[in-house]
Design an enzyme around this catalytic site. Structure first.
Site, PDB file in Angstrom:
ATOM      1  N   ASP A   7       0.836  -1.299   0.168  1.00  0.00           N
ATOM      2  CA  ASP A   7      -0.078   0.051   0.046  1.00  0.00           C
ATOM      3  C   ASP A   7       0.911   1.160   0.062  1.00  0.00           C
ATOM      4  O   ASP A   7       2.125   1.183   0.310  1.00  0.00           O
ATOM      5  CB  ASP A   7      -0.960   0.086   1.231  1.00  0.00           C
ATOM      6  N   SER A   8       0.211   2.191  -0.493  1.00  0.00           N
ATOM      7  CA  SER A   8       1.040   3.585  -0.453  1.00  0.00           C
ATOM      8  C   SER A   8       1.460   4.095   0.918  1.00  0.00           C
ATOM      9  O   SER A   8       2.414   4.814   1.154  1.00  0.00           O
ATOM     10  CB  SER A   8       0.234   4.710  -0.826  1.00  0.00           C
ATOM     11  N   CYS A  70      -4.385  -1.270  -2.289  1.00  0.00           N
ATOM     12  CA  CYS A  70      -4.392   0.011  -2.377  1.00  0.00           C
ATOM     13  C   CYS A  70      -5.174   0.083  -3.787  1.00  0.00           C
ATOM     14  O   CYS A  70      -4.822  -0.333  -4.808  1.00  0.00           O
ATOM     15  CB  CYS A  70      -2.851   0.497  -2.810  1.00  0.00           C
ATOM     16  N   GLU A 162      -3.009   9.247   7.943  1.00  0.00           N
ATOM     17  CA  GLU A 162      -1.696   8.757   7.997  1.00  0.00           C
ATOM     18  C   GLU A 162      -0.814   9.871   8.952  1.00  0.00           C
ATOM     19  O   GLU A 162      -0.127   9.090   9.638  1.00  0.00           O
ATOM     20  CB  GLU A 162      -0.925   9.196   6.463  1.00  0.00           C
ATOM     21  N   CYS A 194     -11.171   2.568  -0.459  1.00  0.00           N
ATOM     22  CA  CYS A 194      -9.751   3.006  -0.328  1.00  0.00           C
ATOM     23  C   CYS A 194      -9.349   2.080   0.892  1.00  0.00           C
ATOM     24  O   CYS A 194     -10.103   2.156   1.998  1.00  0.00           O
ATOM     25  CB  CYS A 194      -9.548   4.486  -0.054  1.00  0.00           C
ATOM     26  N   HIS A 196      -7.412   2.664   3.296  1.00  0.00           N
ATOM     27  CA  HIS A 196      -7.339   3.387   4.725  1.00  0.00           C
ATOM     28  C   HIS A 196      -8.747   3.510   5.080  1.00  0.00           C
ATOM     29  O   HIS A 196      -8.818   3.712   6.511  1.00  0.00           O
ATOM     30  CB  HIS A 196      -6.792   4.560   4.248  1.00  0.00           C
TER      31      HIS A 196
HETATM   32  N1  DGL Z   1      -4.885   3.186   0.782  1.00  0.00           N
HETATM   33  C1  DGL Z   1      -4.904   3.625  -0.821  1.00  0.00           C
HETATM   34  C2  DGL Z   1      -5.979   3.120  -1.540  1.00  0.00           C
HETATM   35  O1  DGL Z   1      -6.550   2.037  -1.142  1.00  0.00           O
HETATM   36  C3  DGL Z   1      -3.923   4.761  -1.133  1.00  0.00           C
HETATM   37  C4  DGL Z   1      -4.711   6.072  -0.520  1.00  0.00           C
HETATM   38  C5  DGL Z   1      -3.608   7.138  -1.075  1.00  0.00           C
HETATM   39  O2  DGL Z   1      -2.208   6.715  -0.769  1.00  0.00           O
HETATM   40  O3  DGL Z   1      -3.955   8.305  -1.406  1.00  0.00           O
HETATM   41  O4  DGL Z   1      -6.609   3.817  -2.349  1.00  0.00           O
END
Ligand code: DGL
Length: 270
Positions: A7-8, A70, A162, A194, A196
């Site tokens: 993931d990012s 992600c 984050e 997402c 997150h």
């Molecule tokens: N958690 C990621 C997603 O599912 C990335 C969110 C991001 O880095 O903007 O999109």
């Protein structure tokens, strides 16, 4: 050999947690590109370059199979990677398809023509890059007809998560849900598109109301990976403790991760 989870930043930990519970015998290596998060405000080319670099690092660490936990990378980079970049002996999978299969009541590999499904009005919450890609609508159209999708780009939410600023994150969820409801007053399902966002699932559910079914990916991806590994047992290595790599500051990232998962997580420098 281990299974890589990318993931990012910290969002993919929601997926890692679910897959590690579902498949305790499978070795995992997690990679968070925290130094370059968020991806959701980047253009598709940038997301592609960063995702390839991170995936390469997981291949080097011994992973033959990498899950892009992600949505932004799955939406903006995965298809291009699969078409021209992934080596023949490796596999890279995304998190979109298991979610859409659940939403459209399909099993893996069901490639029958699109059909009517129970949900009619779907609210999609995702990063600006995922919304822009329209990958969700494209994948949905292969499987379902008559579904209206209203997408809300949740600017700022990944940064707040984050940074561990949960007060700001809660306020942003409420305002993004309000904005969505102005466009689609009565969604019957909502997708947290997402990885997150499951960290804010209760806030989404409260703002949307109990009558809205909220789909989030972690358990769906875990089931789908379990199914994949049954069909491809050679992609699973011998058991070992999960390892956690980050491009960010390992101490800071470990602290945030420990707070999110409510157990001690130790990241090392990627
Ligand atoms: N958690 C990621 C997603 O599912 C990335 C969110 C991001 O880095 O903007 O999109």
């Amino acid at each position: 050999m281990a299974v890589g989870i990318f993931d990012s930043g910290l969002g993919g930990l929601t997926v890692l947690d679910a897959v590690a519970r579902r498949l305790p015998e499978v070795p995992f290596i997690y990679f968070g590109d925290n130094a370059n998060a968020p991806y959701g405000v980047r253009d598709a080319d940038d997301v592609y370059q960063l995702t390839c670099a991170a995936t390469e690092r997981l291949f080097d660490a011994g992973c033959d199979l990498v899950i892009l936990a992600c949505n932004t990378a799955s939406a903006a980079a995965l298809r291009r990677m699969q078409e021209g970049w992934v080596p023949r002996d490796k596999r890279v999978l995304g998190v979109f398809v298991p979610l859409i299969e659940a939403l459209t009541e399909r099993n893996w590999g069901d490639n029958s023509p699109p059909r009517e499904v129970a949900v009619k009005n779907v609210a999609l919450f995702a990063t600006p890059a995922t919304v822009r890609s329209r990958a969700f609508q494209r994948e949905l159209a292969f499987r379902a007809i008559g579904v209206d999708v209203e997408a809300q780009a949740c600017g700022g939410l990944v940064d707040a998560i984050e940074d561990g600023d949960m007060i700001l994150a809660e306020a942003l969820v409420r305002s993004h849900v309000d904005a969505l409801k102005r466009k689609m007053p009565f969604p019957d399902a909502a997708v947290l598109g997402c990885t997150h966002y499951p960290l804010m699932q209760e806030v989404f559910q409260a703002a949307l109301g109990d009558e809205v079914q909220v789909f989030s990916q972690a358990n769906l991806v875990a089931e789908s990976l379990a199914d994949y590994l049954t069909r491809h047992p050679e992609r699973q290595g011998p058991p070992r403790e999960p390892a956690f790599l980050t491009t960010g500051n390992p101490d800071k990232v470990s602290n945030s991760a420990t707070q999110f998962l409510r157990r001690r997580i130790s990241f090392q420098s990627a």
